[in-house]
Design a protein around this motif. Structure first.
Motif, PDB file in Angstrom:
ATOM      1  N   HIS A 222       0.806  -1.214   0.000  1.00  0.00           N
ATOM      2  CA  HIS A 222       0.000   0.000   0.000  1.00  0.00           C
ATOM      3  C   HIS A 222       0.845   1.272   0.000  1.00  0.00           C
ATOM      4  CE1 HIS A 222      -3.294  -2.764   1.082  1.00  0.00           C
ATOM      5  NE2 HIS A 222      -4.068  -1.825   0.596  1.00  0.00           N
ATOM      6  N   TYR A 223       1.913   1.288   0.798  1.00  0.00           N
ATOM      7  CA  TYR A 223       2.713   2.515   0.850  1.00  0.00           C
ATOM      8  C   TYR A 223       3.773   2.563  -0.236  1.00  0.00           C
ATOM      9  CZ  TYR A 223       5.292   6.469   2.795  1.00  0.00           C
ATOM     10  OH  TYR A 223       5.899   7.702   2.973  1.00  0.00           O
ATOM     11  N   LEU A 224       4.263   1.395  -0.663  1.00  0.00           N
ATOM     12  CA  LEU A 224       5.317   1.322  -1.678  1.00  0.00           C
ATOM     13  C   LEU A 224       4.847   0.470  -2.851  1.00  0.00           C
ATOM     14  CD1 LEU A 224       8.296   0.606   0.751  1.00  0.00           C
ATOM     15  CD2 LEU A 224       7.733   2.817  -0.277  1.00  0.00           C
ATOM     16  N   PRO A 225       3.891   0.942  -3.630  1.00  0.00           N
ATOM     17  CA  PRO A 225       3.388   0.123  -4.740  1.00  0.00           C
ATOM     18  C   PRO A 225       4.430  -0.134  -5.826  1.00  0.00           C
ATOM     19  CG  PRO A 225       2.469   2.337  -4.830  1.00  0.00           C
ATOM     20  CD  PRO A 225       3.175   2.225  -3.521  1.00  0.00           C
ATOM     21  N   ASP A 226       5.478   0.678  -5.883  1.00  0.00           N
ATOM     22  CA  ASP A 226       6.541   0.515  -6.875  1.00  0.00           C
ATOM     23  C   ASP A 226       7.727  -0.199  -6.227  1.00  0.00           C
ATOM     24  OD1 ASP A 226       8.486   0.652  -8.797  1.00  0.00           O
ATOM     25  OD2 ASP A 226       8.547   2.850  -8.912  1.00  0.00           O
ATOM     26  N   PRO A 227       8.035  -1.445  -6.636  1.00  0.00           N
ATOM     27  CA  PRO A 227       9.158  -2.180  -6.028  1.00  0.00           C
ATOM     28  C   PRO A 227      10.487  -1.450  -6.129  1.00  0.00           C
ATOM     29  CG  PRO A 227       7.780  -3.667  -7.311  1.00  0.00           C
ATOM     30  CD  PRO A 227       7.294  -2.279  -7.614  1.00  0.00           C
ATOM     31  N   ALA A 228      10.612  -0.540  -7.074  1.00  0.00           N
ATOM     32  CA  ALA A 228      11.868   0.189  -7.228  1.00  0.00           C
ATOM     33  C   ALA A 228      12.168   1.072  -6.023  1.00  0.00           C
ATOM     34  CB  ALA A 228      11.835   1.044  -8.494  1.00  0.00           C
ATOM     35  N   THR A 229      11.168   1.317  -5.169  1.00  0.00           N
ATOM     36  CA  THR A 229      11.373   2.196  -4.010  1.00  0.00           C
ATOM     37  C   THR A 229      11.797   1.441  -2.754  1.00  0.00           C
ATOM     38  OG1 THR A 229       9.026   2.050  -3.386  1.00  0.00           O
ATOM     39  CG2 THR A 229       9.670   3.841  -4.885  1.00  0.00           C
ATOM     40  N   TYR A 230      11.809   0.105  -2.795  1.00  0.00           N
ATOM     41  CA  TYR A 230      12.074  -0.656  -1.579  1.00  0.00           C
ATOM     42  C   TYR A 230      13.421  -0.304  -0.946  1.00  0.00           C
ATOM     43  CZ  TYR A 230       8.243  -3.786  -3.019  1.00  0.00           C
ATOM     44  OH  TYR A 230       7.034  -4.311  -3.403  1.00  0.00           O
ATOM     45  N   MET A 231      14.430  -0.010  -1.766  1.00  0.00           N
ATOM     46  CA  MET A 231      15.767   0.294  -1.271  1.00  0.00           C
ATOM     47  C   MET A 231      16.018   1.794  -1.169  1.00  0.00           C
ATOM     48  SD  MET A 231      17.715  -2.186  -0.272  1.00  0.00           S
ATOM     49  CE  MET A 231      19.365  -1.531  -0.460  1.00  0.00           C
ATOM     50  N   ASP A 232      14.996   2.596  -1.414  1.00  0.00           N
ATOM     51  CA  ASP A 232      15.171   4.036  -1.278  1.00  0.00           C
ATOM     52  C   ASP A 232      15.660   4.331   0.144  1.00  0.00           C
ATOM     53  OD1 ASP A 232      14.402   6.883  -0.648  1.00  0.00           O
ATOM     54  OD2 ASP A 232      13.672   6.816  -2.712  1.00  0.00           O
TER      55      ASP A 232
END
Length: 319
Positions: A222-232
């Motif tokens: 829900h908060y990080l629908p884009d997997p590319a943001t997991y390591m932000d």
């Protein structure tokens, strides 16, 4: 008593108190209504404060956010030290009411004014909205602390779980921006990374008690629908580089024995120490994630909040 018997006893105790694992089949609004909504009237030692004041503060993009200012009886004449508190709930759940007692007890124990904010939640708003809100409020508070009776040179950031994520983010972000640095950080069983959920150590939690892999994935989706943001680095501060970890303010980190976030909390403390940051930590071996919300049924939770408040108050010069 075996480990399984101890876990069963704990579950039964919490069930009697009306606390149950989140049912992810319930609509989000239903989950929010269930999230730590308990009656604190039975707490004989509930702290009496000088005042609790509703306020409005500017969030990300100027969005007005509800907030609440807690002023303890021992705060003294303003301006005095203050704490910005950010609630937990996986960026999906939680509000001012769910963490009201935590803030009251933290204010009393620290003798500091506490400002709690009602940042935007997912899925209505996704990453980085909660982080943008926390950042906007921190920058505003750094400039307008005196209007709330706070000394801008003696401000701490604190939060539990996802709120601990936001508190750690703020400290690192001030290193990146060369902005006003908090004087102290109080991290309560912080959620410090969303990159590797499946490897989180969770022996009892696999049963779905309070925290489970499914619940983490629910929050992340829900908060990080884009997997590319997991390591932000904003949402996974555990992996911050040496350039942002060095020079951070002193920290106190609370972890729980029965909590999948235990290891990352201790690992973050170790990383900070390696960079010369003064860190203390306290583990509550028999406690579960979220136990500080259980002051109505746990003397340990009440004493833990008082101790955490006292540590913060001493660090800020209030005690």
């Amino acid at each position: 008593m075996s480990f399984d018997d101890a876990l069963r006893s704990l579950k039964e105790r919490f069930s009697v108190a009306g606390l149950h694992p989140p049912d992810l089949r319930v609509p989000i609004e239903g989950l929010r209504q269930q999230f730590f909504k308990v009656d604190y009237s039975a707490e004989p030692d509930a702290p009496e404060l000088a005042e609790v004041v509703p306020v409005t503060v500017p969030g990300g993009a100027g969005t007005p956010l509800k907030a609440r200012l807690y002023v303890p009886l021992g705060a003294g004449l303003p301006p005095g030290p203050g704490i910005l508190f950010l609630h937990g709930g996986g960026f999906v759940l939680g509000d001012l009411d769910t963490h009201d007692m935590i803030c009251r007890r933290l204010a009393e124990g620290s003798r500091c004014r506490v400002l709690a904010i009602d940042y935007r939640l997912a899925p209505e708003t996704c990453f980085p909205c909660a982080h943008d809100d926390a950042l906007a409020v921190w920058l505003w508070l750094s400039q307008h602390a005196a209007s709330l009776g706070m000394d801008p040179a003696r401000l701490a950031v604190s939060g539990d779980s996802a709120g601990g994520n936001l508190a750690a983010f703020l400290c690192q972000e001030m290193r990146r921006q060369a902005g006003p640095m908090p004087a102290f950080q109080l991290l309560l069983y912080p959620l410090l990374q969303f990159a590797d959920i499946r490897s989180k150590k969770m022996p009892p939690q696999e049963s779905g008690f309070f925290i489970s892999v499914g619940l983490f994935e629910f929050f992340r989706s829900h908060y990080l629908p884009d997997p590319a943001t997991y390591m932000d680095p904003r949402v996974s501060p555990l992996f911050g580089g040496e350039d942002v970890l060095s020079g951070l303010p002193p920290a106190h980190i609370i972890v729980c024995g029965w909590d999948p976030l235990r290891d990352e909390g201790l690992a973050y403390g170790a990383r900070l120490r390696a960079m010369g940051v003064h860190v203390t930590d306290k583990e509550y071996p028999s406690m579960v994630h979220g136990f500080l919300n259980l002051t109505h049924m746990s003397a340990t939770a009440r004493s833990a909040l008082r101790e955490a408040g006292e540590i913060t108050g001493r660090a800020l010069g209030a005690l």
